[in-house]
Design a protein around this motif. Structure first.
Motif, PDB file in Angstrom:
ATOM      1  N   VAL A   1       0.878  -0.935  -0.064  1.00 37.48           N
ATOM      2  CA  VAL A   1      -0.277   0.072   0.156  1.00 37.48           C
ATOM      3  C   VAL A   1       0.520   1.414   0.406  1.00 37.48           C
ATOM      4  O   VAL A   1       1.713   1.617   0.425  1.00 37.48           O
ATOM      5  N   ALA A   2       0.600   2.451  -0.964  1.00 33.15           N
ATOM      6  CA  ALA A   2       1.246   3.772  -0.575  1.00 33.15           C
ATOM      7  C   ALA A   2       1.501   4.072   0.834  1.00 33.15           C
ATOM      8  O   ALA A   2       0.530   4.373   0.888  1.00 33.15           O
TER       9      ALA A   2
ATOM     10  N   SER B   1       8.095  -3.449   1.221  1.00 29.15           N
ATOM     11  CA  SER B   1       6.279  -2.118   1.432  1.00 29.15           C
ATOM     12  C   SER B   1       7.225  -1.058   1.264  1.00 29.15           C
ATOM     13  O   SER B   1       8.773  -0.842   1.677  1.00 29.15           O
ATOM     14  N   PHE B   2       6.228  -0.730   0.009  1.00 29.10           N
ATOM     15  CA  PHE B   2       6.954   0.624  -0.910  1.00 29.10           C
ATOM     16  C   PHE B   2       6.417   1.497  -0.269  1.00 29.10           C
ATOM     17  O   PHE B   2       5.016   1.927  -0.282  1.00 29.10           O
ATOM     18  N   ILE B   3       7.103   2.809  -0.747  1.00 29.25           N
ATOM     19  CA  ILE B   3       6.461   4.180  -1.194  1.00 29.25           C
ATOM     20  C   ILE B   3       6.260   4.433  -2.233  1.00 29.25           C
ATOM     21  O   ILE B   3       7.107   4.137  -3.891  1.00 29.25           O
ATOM     22  N   VAL B   4       5.071   4.858  -2.423  1.00 30.26           N
ATOM     23  CA  VAL B   4       4.639   5.262  -4.014  1.00 30.26           C
ATOM     24  C   VAL B   4       4.316   6.271  -4.145  1.00 30.26           C
ATOM     25  O   VAL B   4       3.024   6.976  -3.526  1.00 30.26           O
ATOM     26  N   PRO B   5       5.106   7.309  -4.646  1.00 31.36           N
ATOM     27  CA  PRO B   5       4.890   8.485  -4.529  1.00 31.36           C
ATOM     28  C   PRO B   5       3.747   9.038  -5.544  1.00 31.36           C
ATOM     29  O   PRO B   5       3.937   7.575  -6.797  1.00 31.36           O
ATOM     30  N   GLY B   6       2.862   9.800  -4.956  1.00 28.08           N
ATOM     31  CA  GLY B   6       1.706  10.779  -5.821  1.00 28.08           C
ATOM     32  C   GLY B   6      -0.151   8.990  -5.646  1.00 28.08           C
ATOM     33  O   GLY B   6      -0.529  10.103  -6.399  1.00 28.08           O
TER      34      GLY B   6
ATOM     35  N   TRP C   1       9.827   2.832  -4.204  1.00 25.70           N
ATOM     36  CA  TRP C   1      10.935   2.763  -3.372  1.00 25.70           C
ATOM     37  C   TRP C   1      10.684   1.828  -2.267  1.00 25.70           C
ATOM     38  O   TRP C   1       9.623   2.258  -1.407  1.00 25.70           O
ATOM     39  N   ASN C   2      11.540   0.986  -2.130  1.00 25.76           N
ATOM     40  CA  ASN C   2      11.586   0.495  -0.551  1.00 25.76           C
ATOM     41  C   ASN C   2      12.564   1.081   0.368  1.00 25.76           C
ATOM     42  O   ASN C   2      13.489   1.322   0.257  1.00 25.76           O
TER      43      ASN C   2
ATOM     44  N   TYR D   1       1.210  13.512  -1.994  1.00 24.20           N
ATOM     45  CA  TYR D   1       2.532  12.858  -1.285  1.00 24.20           C
ATOM     46  C   TYR D   1       3.631  12.368  -2.597  1.00 24.20           C
ATOM     47  O   TYR D   1       2.906  11.549  -2.384  1.00 24.20           O
ATOM     48  N   ILE D   2       4.811  13.367  -2.370  1.00 23.99           N
ATOM     49  CA  ILE D   2       6.258  12.840  -3.040  1.00 23.99           C
ATOM     50  C   ILE D   2       7.480  12.960  -1.987  1.00 23.99           C
ATOM     51  O   ILE D   2       7.495  14.283  -1.341  1.00 23.99           O
ATOM     52  N   TRP D   3       7.722  11.913  -1.371  1.00 21.18           N
ATOM     53  CA  TRP D   3       8.743  11.598  -0.822  1.00 21.18           C
ATOM     54  C   TRP D   3       9.587  10.662  -1.838  1.00 21.18           C
ATOM     55  O   TRP D   3       8.895   9.420  -2.390  1.00 21.18           O
ATOM     56  N   LEU D   4      11.354  10.860  -2.420  1.00 25.26           N
ATOM     57  CA  LEU D   4      11.906  10.189  -2.801  1.00 25.26           C
ATOM     58  C   LEU D   4      13.107  10.723  -2.144  1.00 25.26           C
ATOM     59  O   LEU D   4      13.266  11.554  -1.313  1.00 25.26           O
TER      60      LEU D   4
END
Length: 349
Positions: free
Chosen positions: A22-23, A35-40, A345-346, A324-327
């Motif tokens: 889940v984002a 578990s991934f961060i999914v920007p946007g 990204w993980n 939210y966009i996290w990178l």
């Protein structure tokens, strides 16, 4: 046979659905090993509700991350009393707080700075503007100190508000607002240095100049020591961090809700000379900051040289549905920034 195949397809579909990360958080069913961060994407809290913490910042305290942000109302409207730009806004709903141990699963702690629903003259009345809350902890006073941009509905007040709390997720008590150093204050952030000194960084002079202001030891007032930076360059949405003795400011241009190209600058001290380095973003839509706007850069606790650049992807006609966009932030051999677009990204890598 057909029924058996159909049943197998249903089971496979259910398995895949539960296994999808889940984002911004983990599934409540069976979770993938990563578990991934999914920007946007739409990010939800542990109760399954969309996270409502815009223009925010994150405080790390005693093993827990606290994410503070603007709690947007569910109705967006245009304010015709501000003709100079597309003044879409919602009723100010106070400041929300979410907590997490891992930066992926976020629990809603509540509205920690509540709106004042009865006094139309209060800074906290829903008809006014509350933006970009940031919180730092003061070891001397044992207080959590919040600064935020407070404004009138027509953006004429241009002031900074201050609130304090005894706990990170407890109710913050509003202390009032000022124009720090007798100057306008709009988009802003806080930065606390390793020596305990804290700085208020804010757009001023009709957003044409960025001020960096040293705060008093209790973090509640400006000391009167400040610098004027990027004069007439119209920079806003500042985010500040420190790495290996160097200070970095990430910011955006002033184009209202519409995206523009990010820029960063580097200095040897907060009150020193800043050198502009250019656009730190790379990859798809880098010239538009991935259709986002900077709000915070977070050092990841316990990880060496690991930072997250946080951006808001504004939906000006439906602000509660802004994303939210996290990178991850990377560094070249010359200590230059690279914030590259990634579909996902993980955070554990």
């Amino acid at each position: 046979m057909k029924k058996f195949i159909f049943a197998c397809i249903l089971l496979l579909h259910a398995f895949c659905s539960f296994s999808q990360p889940v984002a911004g958080g983990k599934s409540k069913g069976k979770v993938d090993s990563q578990s991934f961060i999914v920007p946007g994407a739409e990010w939800k809290d542990t109760d399954g509700n969309p996270i409502n913490a815009h223009g925010g910042g994150i405080l790390y305290h005693k093993g827990t991350y606290y994410w503070y942000g603007e709690h947007k109302g569910d109705s967006t409207y245009w304010n015709p009393k501000v003709p100079s730009w597309e003044c879409y806004r919602t009723e100010a709903g106070g400041v929300s707080c979410y907590s997490s141990k891992d930066l992926k699963s976020w629990k809603f702690e509540g509205i920690v700075l509540k709106p004042n629903l009865t006094d139309s003259l209060s800074d906290l009345h829903p008809s006014n503007v509350l933006e970009r809350p940031k919180v730092i902890y003061n070891e001397k006073t044992k207080k959590f100190v919040m600064w935020l941009h407070v404004d009138s509905h027509d953006y004429a007040k241009a002031a900074a508000g201050v609130a304090v709390s005894d706990s990170p997720a407890g109710e913050f008590k509003y202390q009032g607002s000022i124009r720090p150093n007798n100057a306008m204050s709009r988009d802003m952030t806080l930065f606390k240095d390793e020596d305990g000194k804290a700085y208020h960084v804010y757009s001023s002079e009709h957003n044409k100049t960025l001020y960096i202001s040293l705060l008093t030891d209790d973090y509640l007032q400006p000391t009167g020591t400040f610098t004027r930076n990027f004069i007439d360059k119209s920079r806003e949405a500042p985010a500040v961090f420190k790495r290996k003795g160097k200070y970095y400011i990430l910011s955006s241009g002033c184009t209202g809700w519409d995206p523009n190209q990010a820029e960063y600058a580097v200095a040897d001290s907060m009150l020193g000379q800043w050198t502009v380095k250019g656009n730190p973003c790379s990859g798809k839509d880098a010239e538009f900051t991935f259709y986002g706007q900077s709000t915070h850069v977070l050092p990841i606790a316990g990880k060496r040289d690991a930072y997250i650049a946080m951006f808001d992807k504004w939906n000006k006609k439906d602000l509660i549905n802004s994303r939210y966009i996290w990178l991850p932030v990377k560094f070249t051999d010359n200590a230059e920034l690279d914030i590259a677009w990634q579909e996902k990204w993980n955070i554990d890598n």
